[in-house]
Design a protein around this motif. Structure first.
Motif, PDB file in Angstrom:
ATOM      1  N   VAL A   1     -16.275  13.637  -7.461  1.00 50.78           N
ATOM      2  CA  VAL A   1     -16.315  13.692  -6.008  1.00 50.78           C
ATOM      3  C   VAL A   1     -15.317  14.731  -5.504  1.00 50.78           C
ATOM      4  O   VAL A   1     -14.293  14.987  -6.146  1.00 50.78           O
ATOM      5  N   GLU A   2     -15.626  15.339  -4.392  1.00 55.31           N
ATOM      6  CA  GLU A   2     -14.763  16.353  -3.779  1.00 55.31           C
ATOM      7  C   GLU A   2     -14.074  15.775  -2.542  1.00 55.31           C
ATOM      8  O   GLU A   2     -14.507  14.771  -1.971  1.00 55.31           O
ATOM      9  N   ASP A   3     -13.024  16.451  -2.115  1.00 54.43           N
ATOM     10  CA  ASP A   3     -12.251  16.007  -0.955  1.00 54.43           C
ATOM     11  C   ASP A   3     -13.118  15.810   0.280  1.00 54.43           C
ATOM     12  O   ASP A   3     -12.949  14.848   1.034  1.00 54.43           O
ATOM     13  N   LYS A   4     -14.074  16.701   0.493  1.00 54.18           N
ATOM     14  CA  LYS A   4     -14.889  16.642   1.713  1.00 54.18           C
ATOM     15  C   LYS A   4     -15.730  15.378   1.810  1.00 54.18           C
ATOM     16  O   LYS A   4     -16.196  15.023   2.912  1.00 54.18           O
ATOM     17  N   PHE A   5     -15.934  14.687   0.692  1.00 56.06           N
ATOM     18  CA  PHE A   5     -16.696  13.440   0.713  1.00 56.06           C
ATOM     19  C   PHE A   5     -16.069  12.439   1.678  1.00 56.06           C
ATOM     20  O   PHE A   5     -16.769  11.617   2.279  1.00 56.06           O
TER      21      PHE A   5
ATOM     22  N   TYR B   1       0.819  -1.209   0.000  1.00 55.45           N
ATOM     23  CA  TYR B   1       0.000   0.000   0.000  1.00 55.45           C
ATOM     24  C   TYR B   1       0.855   1.262   0.000  1.00 55.45           C
ATOM     25  O   TYR B   1       0.573   2.229  -0.705  1.00 55.45           O
ATOM     26  N   ILE B   2       1.899   1.276   0.828  1.00 51.66           N
ATOM     27  CA  ILE B   2       2.710   2.473   0.980  1.00 51.66           C
ATOM     28  C   ILE B   2       3.376   2.871  -0.329  1.00 51.66           C
ATOM     29  O   ILE B   2       3.524   4.061  -0.629  1.00 51.66           O
ATOM     30  N   VAL B   3       3.760   1.891  -1.148  1.00 53.34           N
ATOM     31  CA  VAL B   3       4.401   2.200  -2.424  1.00 53.34           C
ATOM     32  C   VAL B   3       3.456   2.988  -3.323  1.00 53.34           C
ATOM     33  O   VAL B   3       3.838   3.985  -3.941  1.00 53.34           O
ATOM     34  N   ALA B   4       2.196   2.552  -3.382  1.00 59.73           N
ATOM     35  CA  ALA B   4       1.217   3.260  -4.213  1.00 59.73           C
ATOM     36  C   ALA B   4       0.930   4.649  -3.672  1.00 59.73           C
ATOM     37  O   ALA B   4       0.841   5.621  -4.427  1.00 59.73           O
ATOM     38  N   ILE B   5       0.780   4.756  -2.358  1.00 59.83           N
ATOM     39  CA  ILE B   5       0.486   6.048  -1.729  1.00 59.83           C
ATOM     40  C   ILE B   5       1.644   7.022  -1.930  1.00 59.83           C
ATOM     41  O   ILE B   5       1.443   8.189  -2.288  1.00 59.83           O
ATOM     42  N   GLU B   6       2.882   6.558  -1.716  1.00 57.66           N
ATOM     43  CA  GLU B   6       4.054   7.409  -1.895  1.00 57.66           C
ATOM     44  C   GLU B   6       4.221   7.810  -3.361  1.00 57.66           C
ATOM     45  O   GLU B   6       4.606   8.942  -3.661  1.00 57.66           O
ATOM     46  N   ALA B   7       3.899   6.891  -4.278  1.00 55.01           N
ATOM     47  CA  ALA B   7       4.071   7.174  -5.701  1.00 55.01           C
ATOM     48  C   ALA B   7       3.212   8.344  -6.155  1.00 55.01           C
ATOM     49  O   ALA B   7       3.685   9.251  -6.848  1.00 55.01           O
ATOM     50  N   ILE B   8       1.955   8.359  -5.750  1.00 54.04           N
ATOM     51  CA  ILE B   8       1.071   9.451  -6.168  1.00 54.04           C
ATOM     52  C   ILE B   8       1.420  10.729  -5.417  1.00 54.04           C
ATOM     53  O   ILE B   8       1.328  11.831  -5.962  1.00 54.04           O
TER      54      ILE B   8
ATOM     55  N   GLY C   1       4.880  12.211  -6.896  1.00 54.22           N
ATOM     56  CA  GLY C   1       4.915  12.491  -8.322  1.00 54.22           C
ATOM     57  C   GLY C   1       5.472  11.387  -9.185  1.00 54.22           C
ATOM     58  O   GLY C   1       5.627  11.564 -10.397  1.00 54.22           O
ATOM     59  N   ASN C   2       5.750  10.223  -8.599  1.00 56.02           N
ATOM     60  CA  ASN C   2       6.182   9.085  -9.406  1.00 56.02           C
ATOM     61  C   ASN C   2       5.013   8.446 -10.140  1.00 56.02           C
ATOM     62  O   ASN C   2       5.211   7.617 -11.031  1.00 56.02           O
ATOM     63  N   ALA C   3       3.830   8.793  -9.741  1.00 56.73           N
ATOM     64  CA  ALA C   3       2.616   8.404 -10.457  1.00 56.73           C
ATOM     65  C   ALA C   3       1.759   9.640 -10.612  1.00 56.73           C
ATOM     66  O   ALA C   3       1.801  10.552  -9.781  1.00 56.73           O
ATOM     67  N   ASP C   4       1.002   9.685 -11.679  1.00 58.06           N
ATOM     68  CA  ASP C   4       0.141  10.824 -11.957  1.00 58.06           C
ATOM     69  C   ASP C   4      -1.276  10.605 -11.460  1.00 58.06           C
ATOM     70  O   ASP C   4      -1.964  11.543 -11.061  1.00 58.06           O
ATOM     71  N   MET C   5      -1.698   9.376 -11.524  1.00 61.99           N
ATOM     72  CA  MET C   5      -3.019   8.982 -11.043  1.00 61.99           C
ATOM     73  C   MET C   5      -2.884   7.741 -10.175  1.00 61.99           C
ATOM     74  O   MET C   5      -1.852   7.063 -10.190  1.00 61.99           O
ATOM     75  N   ALA C   6      -3.935   7.450  -9.427  1.00 58.84           N
ATOM     76  CA  ALA C   6      -3.959   6.214  -8.642  1.00 58.84           C
ATOM     77  C   ALA C   6      -5.406   5.856  -8.331  1.00 58.84           C
ATOM     78  O   ALA C   6      -6.291   6.719  -8.355  1.00 58.84           O
ATOM     79  N   PHE C   7      -5.616   4.596  -8.052  1.00 57.06           N
ATOM     80  CA  PHE C   7      -6.903   4.126  -7.548  1.00 57.06           C
ATOM     81  C   PHE C   7      -6.653   3.669  -6.118  1.00 57.06           C
ATOM     82  O   PHE C   7      -6.001   2.652  -5.885  1.00 57.06           O
ATOM     83  N   LEU C   8      -7.132   4.460  -5.165  1.00 55.47           N
ATOM     84  CA  LEU C   8      -6.830   4.229  -3.761  1.00 55.47           C
ATOM     85  C   LEU C   8      -8.098   4.076  -2.937  1.00 55.47           C
ATOM     86  O   LEU C   8      -9.159   4.577  -3.312  1.00 55.47           O
ATOM     87  N   GLY C   9      -7.963   3.441  -1.795  1.00 55.32           N
ATOM     88  CA  GLY C   9      -9.045   3.449  -0.830  1.00 55.32           C
ATOM     89  C   GLY C   9      -9.135   4.823  -0.191  1.00 55.32           C
ATOM     90  O   GLY C   9      -8.238   5.661  -0.333  1.00 55.32           O
ATOM     91  N   ALA C  10     -10.207   5.069   0.540  1.00 56.14           N
ATOM     92  CA  ALA C  10     -10.394   6.373   1.169  1.00 56.14           C
ATOM     93  C   ALA C  10      -9.249   6.715   2.112  1.00 56.14           C
ATOM     94  O   ALA C  10      -8.726   7.836   2.093  1.00 56.14           O
ATOM     95  N   GLN C  11      -8.819   5.772   2.956  1.00 55.72           N
ATOM     96  CA  GLN C  11      -7.721   6.026   3.879  1.00 55.72           C
ATOM     97  C   GLN C  11      -6.423   6.269   3.122  1.00 55.72           C
ATOM     98  O   GLN C  11      -5.640   7.162   3.477  1.00 55.72           O
TER      99      GLN C  11
ATOM    100  N   HIS D   1      -3.036  12.637   0.379  1.00 56.94           N
ATOM    101  CA  HIS D   1      -3.375  14.060   0.416  1.00 56.94           C
ATOM    102  C   HIS D   1      -2.659  14.758   1.561  1.00 56.94           C
ATOM    103  O   HIS D   1      -2.211  15.903   1.420  1.00 56.94           O
ATOM    104  N   ASN D   2      -2.528  14.073   2.693  1.00 58.38           N
ATOM    105  CA  ASN D   2      -1.809  14.657   3.826  1.00 58.38           C
ATOM    106  C   ASN D   2      -0.334  14.875   3.500  1.00 58.38           C
ATOM    107  O   ASN D   2       0.293  15.818   3.980  1.00 58.38           O
ATOM    108  N   LYS D   3       0.223  13.988   2.682  1.00 57.29           N
ATOM    109  CA  LYS D   3       1.620  14.118   2.264  1.00 57.29           C
ATOM    110  C   LYS D   3       1.783  15.195   1.204  1.00 57.29           C
ATOM    111  O   LYS D   3       2.822  15.858   1.131  1.00 57.29           O
ATOM    112  N   ASN D   4       0.757  15.373   0.359  1.00 58.89           N
ATOM    113  CA  ASN D   4       0.824  16.327  -0.741  1.00 58.89           C
ATOM    114  C   ASN D   4      -0.588  16.803  -1.055  1.00 58.89           C
ATOM    115  O   ASN D   4      -1.391  16.051  -1.607  1.00 58.89           O
ATOM    116  N   GLU D   5      -0.887  18.049  -0.707  1.00 57.11           N
ATOM    117  CA  GLU D   5      -2.244  18.562  -0.887  1.00 57.11           C
ATOM    118  C   GLU D   5      -2.638  18.689  -2.356  1.00 57.11           C
ATOM    119  O   GLU D   5      -3.817  18.930  -2.660  1.00 57.11           O
ATOM    120  N   LYS D   6      -1.674  18.506  -3.273  1.00 61.38           N
ATOM    121  CA  LYS D   6      -1.987  18.538  -4.700  1.00 61.38           C
ATOM    122  C   LYS D   6      -2.630  17.229  -5.160  1.00 61.38           C
ATOM    123  O   LYS D   6      -3.126  17.132  -6.280  1.00 61.38           O
TER     124      LYS D   6
END
Length: 353
Positions: free
Chosen positions: A340-344, A81-88, A91-101, A107-112
């Motif tokens: 969907v928006e972040d607040k969801f 999991y951490i590899v996918a989260i760190e990648a997005i 910037g090593n990945a442009d998109m990702a399909f992630l769970g809510a957590q 997002h906490n690591k990078n607000e972009k």
């Protein structure tokens, strides 16, 4: 779904057990609204969606994004999991399909890093855009987790327990919150915290704690006898199991591994497990690093994902009677992808408070 109602469902249902229910980037630095010089889009996938059985499904989504943007899509599959989260996030990945957590951590690591779309519920809206976090035991053991005729969390301490990853929403965040919420009302465990559930051993809440690395891996930990109880979700095992008895996504339902199930279930045909807890969880989003993808391409991708073309693509939203292994299987209603928006995802954030 309103935040307060969902939070209540996430917490109360676990307690009561009655709810039926991806190297450093070599890209040239660009504006904060996204880079435009790249001719490639990299998508990171969690371990749950990285298996060979879902290669055709990943390829289909990539092909559609290529057609919409005119850019080549590369897939970054992972085993952690951490590899996918760190990648997005980095910037090593442009998109990702992630769970809510996973999204919240990225997002906490990078607000972009922001969400684009989530699969709707059967209604075609966000009102029922949920899947289910399961606690399961092997067939024949369910009676050990009952008080009278009702399942109870009160009997899980001291057991061997399998989570997915501590970055998993339905495979850690939701079940651990429910367990803490339940036992914090009991004298012996009034100071119990989610961190106390991450390791097992003598004088620990669980005698042993395992991590499957994926929802499929957690289920296999259960079925091979490594764990007494396992947390995993319905959508990640739908391609491998079938309902054998009871009602889908209800405590007491029994599921059986299909005779032709792909890895890692290929050596477990016919093995059965029973649900002792079912909790609704917010659907997983496609997310984008808005510093890596320019606004024009973000718009094109969003329009594609939320289009009727995708909703009607049977390799994306797979009909219930299809044998194709897809991301979103068992389509039975008006399921589609919705903006969907972040607040969801605030109800999941609140589980950490």
């Amino acid at each position: 779904m309103k935040k307060s109602l969902l939070k209540s469902a996430l917490l109360v249902s676990m307690s009561a057990l009655t709810i039926f229910a991806a190297g450093c980037s070599s890209k040239t630095e660009g504006a904060t609204t996204g880079k435009s010089a790249d001719d490639k889009i990299t998508i990171a996938w969690l371990p749950n969606e990285s298996g060979a059985d879902l290669e055709a499904a990943r390829t289909e989504i990539g092909k559609e994004i290529e057609a919409a943007t005119g850019k080549k899509v590369e897939h970054k599959t992972t085993t952690d999991y951490i590899v996918a989260i760190e990648a997005i996030a980095n910037g090593n990945a442009d998109m990702a399909f992630l769970g809510a957590q996973g999204y919240i951590e990225a997002h906490n690591k990078n607000e972009k890093v922001l969400p684009l779309a989530v699969p709707s519920g059967e209604s075609g809206t966000l009102d029922d855009a949920v899947y289910y976090s399961w606690l399961a035991v092997n067939k024949g053991d369910a009676s050990k987790y009952k008080d009278g005729n009702k399942f109870s969390l009160g009997h899980i301490s001291g057991k061997k327990f399998s989570f997915v990853s501590n970055s998993s929403t339905s495979g850690f965040k939701v079940p651990s919150t429910g367990i803490v919420d339940y036992f914090s009302k009991k004298g012996d465990y009034k100071d119990l915290k989610a961190e106390d559930l991450q390791e097992g051993g003598k004088d620990k809440f669980f005698s042993e704690v395992l991590y499957g690395g994926s929802h499929q891996g957690s289920a296999v930990n259960l079925l091979t006898g490594k764990a007494d109880i396992a947390a995993f979700c319905d959508t990640c095992v739908n391609n491998y199991v079938e309902l054998a008895n009871g009602d889908e996504n209800r405590p007491g339902a029994v599921y059986k591994v299909k005779k032709d199930a792909a890895e890692p279930f290929n050596t477990l045909p016919g093995k059965e497990f029973e649900l002792i807890s079912v909790t609704p969880v917010l659907n997983a989003p496609f997310v984008v690093n808005t510093k890596e993808i320019n606004e024009e391409d973000q718009k094109k991708i969003l329009e594609l994902l939320t289009s009727d073309k995708i909703a009607g693509n049977e390799k994306v939203f797979v009909p219930a009677d299809s044998k194709f292994s897809g991301l979103f299987s068992k389509k039975s209603g008006k399921e589609s992808l919705l903006k969907v928006e972040d607040k969801f995802f605030d109800p999941i954030r609140e589980l950490s408070k």
